[in-house]
Design an enzyme around this catalytic site. Structure first.
Site, PDB file in Angstrom:
ATOM      1  CB  SER A 123      -1.449 -54.087  47.630  1.00 53.84           C
ATOM      2  OG  SER A 123      -2.390 -53.032  47.461  1.00 53.84           O
ATOM      3  CE1 TYR A 137      -4.573 -57.082  50.881  1.00 56.16           C
ATOM      4  CE2 TYR A 137      -4.289 -54.737  50.435  1.00 56.16           C
ATOM      5  CZ  TYR A 137      -4.376 -56.038  49.980  1.00 56.16           C
ATOM      6  OH  TYR A 137      -4.263 -56.304  48.630  1.00 56.16           O
ATOM      7  CB  ALA A 140       0.090 -58.120  55.371  1.00 55.25           C
ATOM      8  CE  LYS A 141      -1.357 -58.018  49.841  1.00 49.13           C
ATOM      9  NZ  LYS A 141      -0.946 -59.189  49.073  1.00 49.13           N
TER      10      LYS A 141
HETATM   11  N1  LIG Z   1      -7.867 -57.294  43.380  1.00 44.11           N
HETATM   12  C1  LIG Z   1      -7.245 -56.148  43.603  1.00 44.11           C
HETATM   13  O1  LIG Z   1      -7.745 -55.057  43.366  1.00 44.11           O
HETATM   14  C2  LIG Z   1      -5.850 -56.165  44.164  1.00 44.11           C
HETATM   15  C3  LIG Z   1      -5.185 -54.960  44.321  1.00 44.11           C
HETATM   16  C4  LIG Z   1      -3.918 -54.966  44.869  1.00 44.11           C
HETATM   17  C5  LIG Z   1      -3.316 -56.164  45.219  1.00 44.11           C
HETATM   18  N2  LIG Z   1      -3.983 -57.328  45.060  1.00 44.11           N
HETATM   19  C6  LIG Z   1      -3.322 -58.573  45.477  1.00 44.11           C
HETATM   20  O2  LIG Z   1      -3.353 -59.523  44.431  1.00 44.11           O
HETATM   21  C7  LIG Z   1      -3.419 -60.845  44.977  1.00 44.11           C
HETATM   22  C8  LIG Z   1      -4.570 -61.614  44.356  1.00 44.11           C
HETATM   23  O3  LIG Z   1      -5.766 -60.891  44.583  1.00 44.11           O
HETATM   24  P1  LIG Z   1      -7.175 -61.422  44.046  1.00 44.11           P
HETATM   25  O4  LIG Z   1      -8.093 -60.278  43.959  1.00 44.11           O
HETATM   26  O5  LIG Z   1      -6.950 -62.285  42.851  1.00 44.11           O
HETATM   27  O6  LIG Z   1      -7.597 -62.292  45.299  1.00 44.11           O
HETATM   28  P2  LIG Z   1      -8.440 -63.643  45.364  1.00 44.11           P
HETATM   29  O7  LIG Z   1      -9.291 -63.529  46.580  1.00 44.11           O
HETATM   30  O8  LIG Z   1      -9.058 -63.975  44.060  1.00 44.11           O
HETATM   31  O9  LIG Z   1      -7.294 -64.740  45.578  1.00 44.11           O
HETATM   32  C9  LIG Z   1      -6.810 -65.081  46.782  1.00 44.11           C
HETATM   33  C10 LIG Z   1      -6.934 -66.592  46.941  1.00 44.11           C
HETATM   34  O10 LIG Z   1      -6.324 -66.913  48.202  1.00 44.11           O
HETATM   35  C11 LIG Z   1      -7.072 -67.958  48.789  1.00 44.11           C
HETATM   36  N3  LIG Z   1      -6.830 -67.965  50.222  1.00 44.11           N
HETATM   37  C12 LIG Z   1      -7.327 -67.101  51.162  1.00 44.11           C
HETATM   38  N4  LIG Z   1      -6.919 -67.452  52.387  1.00 44.11           N
HETATM   39  C13 LIG Z   1      -6.127 -68.552  52.231  1.00 44.11           C
HETATM   40  C14 LIG Z   1      -5.413 -69.385  53.140  1.00 44.11           C
HETATM   41  N5  LIG Z   1      -5.407 -69.137  54.456  1.00 44.11           N
HETATM   42  N6  LIG Z   1      -4.707 -70.428  52.653  1.00 44.11           N
HETATM   43  C15 LIG Z   1      -4.684 -70.685  51.315  1.00 44.11           C
HETATM   44  N7  LIG Z   1      -5.364 -69.934  50.402  1.00 44.11           N
HETATM   45  C16 LIG Z   1      -6.073 -68.887  50.861  1.00 44.11           C
HETATM   46  C17 LIG Z   1      -8.512 -67.639  48.450  1.00 44.11           C
HETATM   47  O11 LIG Z   1      -9.330 -68.775  48.580  1.00 44.11           O
HETATM   48  C18 LIG Z   1      -8.381 -67.124  47.011  1.00 44.11           C
HETATM   49  O12 LIG Z   1      -8.581 -68.154  46.076  1.00 44.11           O
HETATM   50  C19 LIG Z   1      -3.538 -60.665  46.488  1.00 44.11           C
HETATM   51  O13 LIG Z   1      -2.266 -60.818  47.060  1.00 44.11           O
HETATM   52  C20 LIG Z   1      -4.017 -59.241  46.651  1.00 44.11           C
HETATM   53  O14 LIG Z   1      -3.624 -58.671  47.872  1.00 44.11           O
HETATM   54  C21 LIG Z   1      -5.235 -57.369  44.543  1.00 44.11           C
END
Ligand SMILES: NC(=O)c1ccc[n+]([C@@H]2O[C@H](COP(=O)([O-])OP(=O)(O)OC[C@H]3O[C@@H](n4cnc5c(N)ncnc54)[C@H](O)[C@@H]3O)[C@@H](O)[C@H]2O)c1
Length: 246
Positions: A123, A137, A140-141
């Site tokens: 991220s 967060y 971790a990132k």
């Molecule tokens: N959405 C944003 O704005 C954004 C911005 C920067 C980075 N990201 C990164 O992109 C990635 C995807 O984001 P997203 O918005 O699609 O998230 P999301 O919540 O749709 O997807 C994450 C998935 O992980 C699953 N999950 C959570 N805990 C778990 C566990 N302990 N074991 C197995 N599965 C588990 C959830 O059920 C979910 O389906 C993430 O790594 C996030 O940090 C997202």
């Protein structure tokens, strides 16, 4: 889901690992509709056993692993004065430890079969201080970015490429609950001034998984409408006061 969908459209057979069966089934249904092939594996990725089982199930189902996308994450709120041990441990385990331990089991499979591509989804919060206070967060990132570089160096000679994508302030599931005002604020921060989505991240991931990027490893690719090029001043100056904290 967007990455799994695009990869399936491009011929990949996918193991969808998630703790939430409903979420996994939605992704699988989407892939099925496209005529793609996938299976689901429900586990808590925070445990080493879960990580090992994911790799074992994938090799049982599909013979090998060519591509590993480490994308699972939960958000971790709070400044250092606000964090709790419980949330720290959980966020680090889910967001960072999972990446290391799935890779621990996937790398030997890739090495045995001639190489592979690992794509870590970090991220922009792991690159620079953002306006949301989310120390677990952020840590971790940031850890994913550091691990990406080290893993790329350690496993280059095994023809395993390791790259990292830093999504910007896009709109996806994680941000579904944001108010309209916050979404407009996020959009306006980046030089392009447009709102990104999960498909933008998926396209970058597809490139990093493909033969087209065969000579690229150890890179951090922000997919962020130029946010990181602009620097964080705009975040601090323009948003802190206007952000609707929930
Ligand atoms: N959405 C944003 O704005 C954004 C911005 C920067 C980075 N990201 C990164 O992109 C990635 C995807 O984001 P997203 O918005 O699609 O998230 P999301 O919540 O749709 O997807 C994450 C998935 O992980 C699953 N999950 C959570 N805990 C778990 C566990 N302990 N074991 C197995 N599965 C588990 C959830 O059920 C979910 O389906 C993430 O790594 C996030 O940090 C997202």
């Amino acid at each position: 889901m967007a990455i799994a969908k695009l990869f399936a459209e491009n011929g990949a057979k996918i193991l969808i690992a998630d703790i939430d069966e409903k979420a996994a089934l939605i992704t699988q249904k989407t892939i099925n509709k496209l005529g793609g092939e996938s299976s689901i594996f429900i586990t808590d990725i925070a445990n080493e056993k879960g990580c090992r089982d994911i790799v074992e199930t994938t090799t049982n189902n599909y013979g090998t692993i060519d591509i590993l996308v480490n994308s699972v994450a939960i958000s971790g709120r709070g400044s250092v004065t606000e964090i709790t041990g419980q949330s720290w441990d959980r966020v680090i385990d889910v967001d960072l430890k999972s990446m290391a331990f799935i890779s621990k089991y996937a790398v030997p499979v890739m090495e045995k079969d001639g190489g592979g591509s690992i794509i870590n989804i970090s991220s922009v919060d792991g690159m620079r201080a953002g306006f949301t206070k989310n120390i677990p967060y952020t840590v971790a990132k940031g850890g994913m970015i550091a691990a990406t570089r080290a893993m790329a160096v350690h496993h280059g000679r095994q023809n395993i490429r390791v790259n990292c994508i830093a999504p910007g302030l896009l709109h996806a599931t994680m941000t579904d609950g944001y108010s309209k005002k916050n979404r407009v604020l996020r959009k306006n921060l980046a030089p392009l001034g447009t709102e990104g989505n999960a498909e933008d991240i998926a396209k970058a991931a597809l490139f990093l998984a493909s033969e087209e990027s065969r000579w690229i490893t150890g890179v951090l690719l922000p997919v962020d409408a130029g946010l990181m090029a602009a620097g964080p001043q705009s975040l601090l100056n323009n948003v802190m006061d206007d952000w609707e904290w929930s």
